[in-house]
Design a protein around this motif. Structure first.
Motif, PDB file in Angstrom:
ATOM      1  N   PHE A 133       0.836  -1.205   0.000  1.00  9.09           N
ATOM      2  CA  PHE A 133       0.000   0.000   0.000  1.00  9.09           C
ATOM      3  C   PHE A 133       0.874   1.260   0.000  1.00  9.09           C
ATOM      4  O   PHE A 133       0.638   2.198  -0.771  1.00  9.09           O
ATOM      5  CB  PHE A 133      -0.921  -0.019   1.230  1.00  9.09           C
ATOM      6  N   SER A 134       1.919   1.253   0.827  1.00  7.66           N
ATOM      7  CA  SER A 134       2.794   2.427   0.922  1.00  7.66           C
ATOM      8  C   SER A 134       3.527   2.666  -0.394  1.00  7.66           C
ATOM      9  O   SER A 134       3.664   3.813  -0.841  1.00  7.66           O
ATOM     10  CB  SER A 134       3.813   2.255   2.051  1.00  7.66           C
ATOM     11  N   LEU A 135       3.992   1.566  -1.003  1.00  6.66           N
ATOM     12  CA  LEU A 135       4.682   1.711  -2.291  1.00  6.66           C
ATOM     13  C   LEU A 135       3.735   2.310  -3.332  1.00  6.66           C
ATOM     14  O   LEU A 135       4.112   3.179  -4.114  1.00  6.66           O
ATOM     15  CB  LEU A 135       5.199   0.349  -2.772  1.00  6.66           C
ATOM     16  N   TRP A 136       2.494   1.859  -3.316  1.00 11.26           N
ATOM     17  CA  TRP A 136       1.504   2.362  -4.271  1.00 11.26           C
ATOM     18  C   TRP A 136       1.248   3.848  -4.025  1.00 11.26           C
ATOM     19  O   TRP A 136       1.262   4.644  -4.963  1.00 11.26           O
ATOM     20  CB  TRP A 136       0.204   1.556  -4.150  1.00 11.26           C
ATOM     21  N   VAL A 137       1.057   4.210  -2.754  1.00  7.17           N
ATOM     22  CA  VAL A 137       0.806   5.621  -2.425  1.00  7.17           C
ATOM     23  C   VAL A 137       1.996   6.478  -2.859  1.00  7.17           C
ATOM     24  O   VAL A 137       1.828   7.555  -3.449  1.00  7.17           O
ATOM     25  CB  VAL A 137       0.536   5.801  -0.912  1.00  7.17           C
ATOM     26  N   GLY A 138       3.209   5.971  -2.598  1.00  6.60           N
ATOM     27  CA  GLY A 138       4.420   6.723  -2.942  1.00  6.60           C
ATOM     28  C   GLY A 138       4.509   7.054  -4.420  1.00  6.60           C
ATOM     29  O   GLY A 138       5.091   8.061  -4.813  1.00  6.60           O
ATOM     30  N   GLN A 139       3.932   6.195  -5.263  1.00  6.38           N
ATOM     31  CA  GLN A 139       4.022   6.413  -6.709  1.00  6.38           C
ATOM     32  C   GLN A 139       2.785   7.104  -7.280  1.00  6.38           C
ATOM     33  O   GLN A 139       2.811   7.571  -8.416  1.00  6.38           O
ATOM     34  CB  GLN A 139       4.218   5.057  -7.428  1.00  6.38           C
ATOM     35  N   HIS A 140       1.696   7.109  -6.542  1.00  7.29           N
ATOM     36  CA  HIS A 140       0.436   7.607  -7.114  1.00  7.29           C
ATOM     37  C   HIS A 140      -0.199   8.737  -6.311  1.00  7.29           C
ATOM     38  O   HIS A 140      -1.405   8.923  -6.365  1.00  7.29           O
ATOM     39  CB  HIS A 140      -0.573   6.455  -7.241  1.00  7.29           C
ATOM     40  N   HIS A 141       0.584   9.477  -5.557  1.00  2.00           N
ATOM     41  CA  HIS A 141      -0.047  10.486  -4.700  1.00  2.00           C
ATOM     42  C   HIS A 141      -0.463  11.737  -5.468  1.00  2.00           C
ATOM     43  O   HIS A 141      -1.349  12.445  -5.051  1.00  2.00           O
ATOM     44  CB  HIS A 141       0.870  10.854  -3.530  1.00  2.00           C
ATOM     45  N   SER A 142       0.165  12.019  -6.573  1.00  2.00           N
ATOM     46  CA  SER A 142      -0.112  13.211  -7.407  1.00  2.00           C
ATOM     47  C   SER A 142      -0.297  14.488  -6.578  1.00  2.00           C
ATOM     48  O   SER A 142      -1.220  15.265  -6.791  1.00  2.00           O
ATOM     49  CB  SER A 142      -1.330  12.986  -8.307  1.00  2.00           C
ATOM     50  N   LEU A 143       0.581  14.658  -5.615  1.00  8.77           N
ATOM     51  CA  LEU A 143       0.512  15.848  -4.767  1.00  8.77           C
ATOM     52  C   LEU A 143       1.258  17.027  -5.385  1.00  8.77           C
ATOM     53  O   LEU A 143       1.018  18.170  -5.027  1.00  8.77           O
ATOM     54  CB  LEU A 143       1.124  15.549  -3.391  1.00  8.77           C
ATOM     55  N   LEU A 144       2.184  16.713  -6.306  1.00  6.64           N
ATOM     56  CA  LEU A 144       3.059  17.768  -6.810  1.00  6.64           C
ATOM     57  C   LEU A 144       2.607  18.231  -8.193  1.00  6.64           C
ATOM     58  O   LEU A 144       1.993  17.463  -8.935  1.00  6.64           O
ATOM     59  CB  LEU A 144       4.498  17.237  -6.880  1.00  6.64           C
ATOM     60  N   PRO A 145       2.914  19.482  -8.544  1.00  2.70           N
ATOM     61  CA  PRO A 145       2.580  19.946  -9.903  1.00  2.70           C
ATOM     62  C   PRO A 145       3.502  19.294 -10.945  1.00  2.70           C
ATOM     63  O   PRO A 145       4.413  18.548 -10.580  1.00  2.70           O
ATOM     64  CB  PRO A 145       2.825  21.460  -9.815  1.00  2.70           C
ATOM     65  N   ILE A 146       3.268  19.595 -12.228  1.00  4.31           N
ATOM     66  CA  ILE A 146       4.055  18.940 -13.275  1.00  4.31           C
ATOM     67  C   ILE A 146       5.537  19.294 -13.151  1.00  4.31           C
ATOM     68  O   ILE A 146       5.902  20.297 -12.535  1.00  4.31           O
ATOM     69  CB  ILE A 146       3.555  19.317 -14.690  1.00  4.31           C
ATOM     70  N   GLN A 147       6.367  18.441 -13.741  1.00  4.46           N
ATOM     71  CA  GLN A 147       7.810  18.669 -13.676  1.00  4.46           C
ATOM     72  C   GLN A 147       8.253  19.436 -14.915  1.00  4.46           C
ATOM     73  O   GLN A 147       7.924  19.037 -16.025  1.00  4.46           O
ATOM     74  CB  GLN A 147       8.544  17.332 -13.654  1.00  4.46           C
ATOM     75  N   ALA A 148       9.014  20.503 -14.728  1.00  4.17           N
ATOM     76  CA  ALA A 148       9.419  21.287 -15.892  1.00  4.17           C
ATOM     77  C   ALA A 148      10.894  21.681 -15.872  1.00  4.17           C
ATOM     78  O   ALA A 148      11.317  22.561 -16.600  1.00  4.17           O
ATOM     79  CB  ALA A 148       8.552  22.532 -16.010  1.00  4.17           C
ATOM     80  N   SER A 149      11.680  21.036 -14.989  1.00  2.00           N
ATOM     81  CA  SER A 149      13.118  21.319 -15.014  1.00  2.00           C
ATOM     82  C   SER A 149      13.867  20.007 -14.819  1.00  2.00           C
ATOM     83  O   SER A 149      13.277  18.995 -14.444  1.00  2.00           O
ATOM     84  CB  SER A 149      13.497  22.301 -13.900  1.00  2.00           C
ATOM     85  N   GLU A 150      15.166  20.051 -15.073  1.00  2.00           N
ATOM     86  CA  GLU A 150      15.975  18.837 -14.889  1.00  2.00           C
ATOM     87  C   GLU A 150      16.023  18.431 -13.421  1.00  2.00           C
ATOM     88  O   GLU A 150      16.188  17.263 -13.092  1.00  2.00           O
ATOM     89  CB  GLU A 150      17.395  19.075 -15.414  1.00  2.00           C
ATOM     90  N   GLN A 151      15.895  19.401 -12.507  1.00  2.00           N
ATOM     91  CA  GLN A 151      15.952  19.082 -11.081  1.00  2.00           C
ATOM     92  C   GLN A 151      14.654  18.470 -10.576  1.00  2.00           C
ATOM     93  O   GLN A 151      14.657  17.718  -9.602  1.00  2.00           O
ATOM     94  CB  GLN A 151      16.245  20.356 -10.267  1.00  2.00           C
ATOM     95  N   ALA A 152      13.542  18.783 -11.232  1.00  2.00           N
ATOM     96  CA  ALA A 152      12.239  18.367 -10.706  1.00  2.00           C
ATOM     97  C   ALA A 152      12.109  16.848 -10.515  1.00  2.00           C
ATOM     98  O   ALA A 152      11.645  16.399  -9.463  1.00  2.00           O
ATOM     99  CB  ALA A 152      11.125  18.904 -11.590  1.00  2.00           C
TER     100      ALA A 152
END
Lengths: 560, 325
Positions: free
Chosen positions: B20-39
């Motif tokens: 469950f934790s592994l699934w949450v870690g990959q599917h939380h969608s808490l962050l906005p889209i990634q637009a830099s190499e650091q993101a």
């Protein structure tokens, strides 16, 4: 009303009971008007701290409600942005310096420490009273600063902003903080001496209640860090008023040095706010779970570990500021390490519940509520201690969410737990359990509704300390605002409960919870010098179930 | 029926919580889209922390709830609980596990931060640059006199020591595009020293190594692009830098995150990530528009220098008189 100098034996002397006095006035309880005087009794001072702090809590809370009402919509349509900033600054200032710290350390510490270690008063009673009486003028200064625009630079007061907005209000703010800082130093000195030298000789070091260990660690931390804040603020005051340029960049000053001075105190301040609460937890949970605290030594030493490591984590507030790479690395690791002793405490409390006979009293509800919410605050704290992620969420609503989980879900819940637990001892009367439960439910729902969505707000891009925000964040902010209104409502049953119970609550008796720490061995409220005859410690403070010690809690159900 | 042993239940619960934790870690969608190499670096690290935090949260909260139900006081039972005061192996276990977790996270975070370019920039951060500030006139100087700005503003002569984004590979190398960013109450000004362009929003080509030299004229500001996962304070008197490669074409908000006064919340701009061609055309347009000659031609036309027919041409056209010659 005069008091005799406490007559405690020096450490190591014979463990005998001492009859202090036969004077009858020592048997009288204090009258209501004594609480408005320069009284030197530690119990009076403790209640003075608690009541004053609670008044400031209501004032700071009203400011929070006004801010949340403003944030219900994206535009600054309710408060002028400068006034919003003044509310924001003074909300933080009042809640930290005039509510949590004075109530947790000054209030509970003063009332309980001498009682818990078997002393007749604090080591320096007059100094104790002076320490308290520095607080009301500080609070008045903060409130009066609104007539001069109110300090608007946040409770951090970073220059150059603090040097260019509302200089008179800012100077009043600085003086107020210096006053409460002085109070904190005087109080801490008193606690250290009282705990180290005035405990009743029959009490062994491993029989000192964990609340006292927590207050000891807190006091040491305050003594080490508070003078640094005072130094920073005095330099700022000089820059503001006397033409110096310590922090003026256009005259050779350095604004980052201020941040170091400020956070060297203000991160430990978080521990000043939470360590006494950890102490309260360690007293409340064993009593209401009817179990010895699990891992006494681990919990005691972890307080000292937090005190020590807590001094070396301040730069994590400056990862996006003027800090070189090596500093970010060192302070990432040190910040993360603080999670270990904190975790030890949490696991200790959870393990205390195992095999217990848990009573869901209001005090226990708040303690368990704290336990569940502090886990959340602790986990988000770990994420922010790491430099790469902190860079993203620094100064956003994620931080606001984190510290409110720690300071509201932690400290405020702890203060409530402490009040429900020790109210019978302080006043001689029980609080109403039904009102207590309503209070708990409203507070628990309100806290989560207000602060949980803020994590998402911060991660998605909403900065903190703003009166206006991007329209995409409206819905989550509306939820937060509704939560804040519920939190505002939650104070009503509590206030009614305290006022009504204090006057007409059910008589408590000396030891309604059948607890084993020393404060429960005297009358409720305690005698003027605490005991006619000093108690002799014959068992540990948490020996529930040991040789049938501790048993029936006076039925609280009758009240509800 | 034979009793299922507790250890087996614990094992099953452990497996379920881990999954469950592994699934949450990959599917939380808490962050906005990634637009830099650091993101992606930050997000990968955050996902791991979310995984661990979810597991710990479920375990601790679950334990609390189970204990509260199982060990609740029952009516008529006035005895105390069993007097268990400690258990050394258990205490060592729950001290050691968090220690290992936080040290692991610490080492990993240092690694991630190094790859983001947070550790390479170093040196003595506490050497303030004496800023030639002109209180009250800073904004006017910035907008009206781009040539004079470099001498008056806190634009660093050398590469700033403090900041984030210059990894081991980029250290010492000049970025493809350098932009001087000035924070002031309540706006960001972007100056392109190579092309002399000054703008109120940041324009960068996608896939280009960009270095922002940050400075502030009045109070501390903080430059944040949530989609880049990058933030750096602009500090009066101390030059800082932020180096990044934008990876996705689009328009993203630039947010000031350091309280900078009453209208701090309105100090917003945007960063436009162009394709290289779009960027070149944007740059060309702005270069022409901001040239002194261009300005003279476009705006400051002196009627005294025009012939009668040149002067009258617009009016003649307007009233429909066509010059047949």
């Amino acid at each position: 009303m005069t008091l005799e100098i406490p007559q405690n034996q020096p450490p190591g002397s014979e463990s005998t009971s001492v009859v202090v006095t036969e004077s009858t006035h020592h048997h009288q309880a204090w009258k209501w008007y004594h609480y408005f005087t320069f009284n030197v009794d530690h119990k009076v001072i403790g209640i003075q701290y608690l009541v004053t702090a609670f008044v400031f809590y209501l004032i700071g809370g009203l400011m929070a409600i006004a801010m949340r009402a403003e944030l219900a919509t994206p535009d600054a349509d309710l408060l002028d942005p400068n006034l919003y900033n003044a509310f924001m600054t003074n909300h933080g200032t009042i809640m930290i310096f005039l509510w949590i710290v004075p109530s947790a350390i000054g209030g509970f510490g003063n009332f309980l420490v001498p009682l818990m270690v078997g002393a007749r008063d604090m080591a320096f009673p007059k100094l104790n009273a002076i320490a308290f009486w520095l607080n009301p003028p500080a609070g008045l200064l903060v409130l009066a600063s609104f007539f001069f625009g109110g300090s608007q630079s946040g409770w951090t007061a970073y220059p150059p902003l603090s040097l260019v907005t509302a200089p008179i209000a800012q100077s009043m703010w600085i003086l107020a903080i210096v006053l409460v800082g002085t109070s904190s130093i005087l109080g801490s000195l008193n606690f250290v001496i009282t705990i180290l030298f005035m405990k009743v000789p029959s009490m062994k070091w491993d029989q000192i209640p964990l609340f006292c260990w927590a207050i000891l660690a807190t006091s040491v931390l305050a003594l080490l860090s508070t003078p640094v804040l005072a130094a920073g603020l005095v330099l700022l005051l000089f820059d503001l008023n006397f033409g110096t340029s310590f922090f003026k960049p256009d005259a050779g000053g350095n604004v980052v040095i201020y941040q170091h001075l400020f956070w060297f105190y203000s991160h430990p301040a978080v521990y000043l706010m939470i360590l006494p609460i950890f102490g309260i937890m360690s007293e409340v949970i064993p009593v209401h779970a009817r179990k010895p605290i699990f891992g006494y030594k681990a919990i005691a030493y972890s307080s000292l570990a937090i005190c020590l490591v807590g001094l070396f984590v301040w730069v994590h507030h400056m990862f996006t500021s003027g800090t070189p790479g090596w500093m970010r690395m060192f302070f990432t690791i040190s910040t993360l390490i603080v999670a270990v002793p904190t975790g030890v405490k949490i696991f200790g409390w959870v393990a205390t519940l195992w095999g217990g006979k848990i009573r869901f009293t209001s005090a226990m509800l708040f303690a368990v509520g704290l336990l569940s919410m502090f886990v959340m605050g602790g986990l988000s704290g770990v994420t922010m201690g790491t430099a790469p992620f902190d860079v993203h969420v620094h100064d956003t609503y994620y931080v606001v969410a984190h510290f409110h989980y720690v300071l509201f879900g932690g400290s405020v819940f702890g203060i409530y737990a402490g009040i429900y637990h020790w109210f019978p001892k302080m006043t001689g009367r029980m609080m109403n359990e039904t009102l207590g439960r309503i209070h708990f439910i409203l507070t628990f729902i309100g806290t989560n509704l207000t602060f949980l969505p803020m994590h998402e707000l911060g991660l998605q891009g909403m900065p903190r300390r703003v009166a206006m925000y991007d329209a995409q964040f409206t819905h989550l902010n509306e939820i937060c605002t509704i939560g804040a209104y519920i939190l505002g409502l939650s104070v009503i049953p509590f206030t009614i409960n305290v006022l009504w119970s204090w006057v007409a609550g059910k008589k408590a008796g000396d030891n309604p919870w059948n607890a084993l720490t020393l404060e429960w061995t005297t009358s409720s409220p305690p005698l003027v010098e605490n005991w006619e005859v000093l108690p002799v410690v014959t068992h540990g403070p948490y020996d529930y179930g040991v040789n049938d010690r501790g048993s029936k809690i006076q039925s609280i159900a009758a009240n509800s | 029926m034979q009793q299922i042993p507790v250890s087996l239940l614990t094992l099953v619960a452990g497996v379920i919580i881990t999954l469950f934790s592994l699934w949450v870690g990959q599917h939380h969608s808490l962050l906005p889209i990634q637009a830099s190499e650091q993101a992606p670096l930050v997000d990968g690290f955050f996902n791991i922390m979310v995984t661990i935090a979810t597991a710990l949260f479920v375990v601790v909260e679950g334990t609390i709830l189970i204990f509260l139900v199982k060990f609740r006081h029952r009516k008529g039972d006035d005895t105390d609980g069993s007097p268990i005061e400690g258990n050394l192996p258990l205490e060592v276990f729950w001290t050691a596990i968090p220690t290992i977790i936080v040290l692991g996270l610490g080492i990993y975070s240092v690694d991630v931060f190094g790859r983001m370019g947070g550790l390479e920039v170093g040196g003595n951060s506490h050497t303030p640059v004496h800023v030639a500030q002109m209180p009250g006139s800073a904004i006017a100087a910035t907008l009206s006199d781009p040539s004079g700005m470099e001498s008056e503003m806190a634009v660093p002569a050398n590469d700033p020591d403090i900041g984030i984004g210059a990894g081991a590979n980029e250290k010492g190398q000049r970025a493809d595009l350098v932009v001087d960013v000035t924070g002031m109450q309540f706006a960001w000004i972007f100056n392109y020293p190579d092309s002399g362009v000054t703008a109120g929003e940041l324009h960068v080509p996608v896939g280009t190594d960009v270095q922002l030299n940050l400075s502030a004229t009045d109070v501390i500001h903080s430059f944040w692009v949530p989609q880049f996962r990058l933030k750096q304070d602009a500090i009066p008197g101390i030059p800082t830098k932020l180096r990044f490669v934008a990876t996705k074409v689009g328009t993203y908000p630039v947010v000031c995150t350091e309280l900078c006064g009453g209208y701090h919340g309105s100090m917003r701009s945007q960063v436009v990530v162009h394709t290289p061609e779009e960027y070149e055309s944007w740059l060309a347009e702005n270069r022409i528009a901001q040239q002194p000659e261009g300005l003279k031609q476009a705006v400051a036309v002196n009627p005294a220098e025009l012939s009668k027919s040149e002067f009258l041409a617009p009016y003649a056209q307007k009233i429909g008189v066509v010059n047949s010659h």
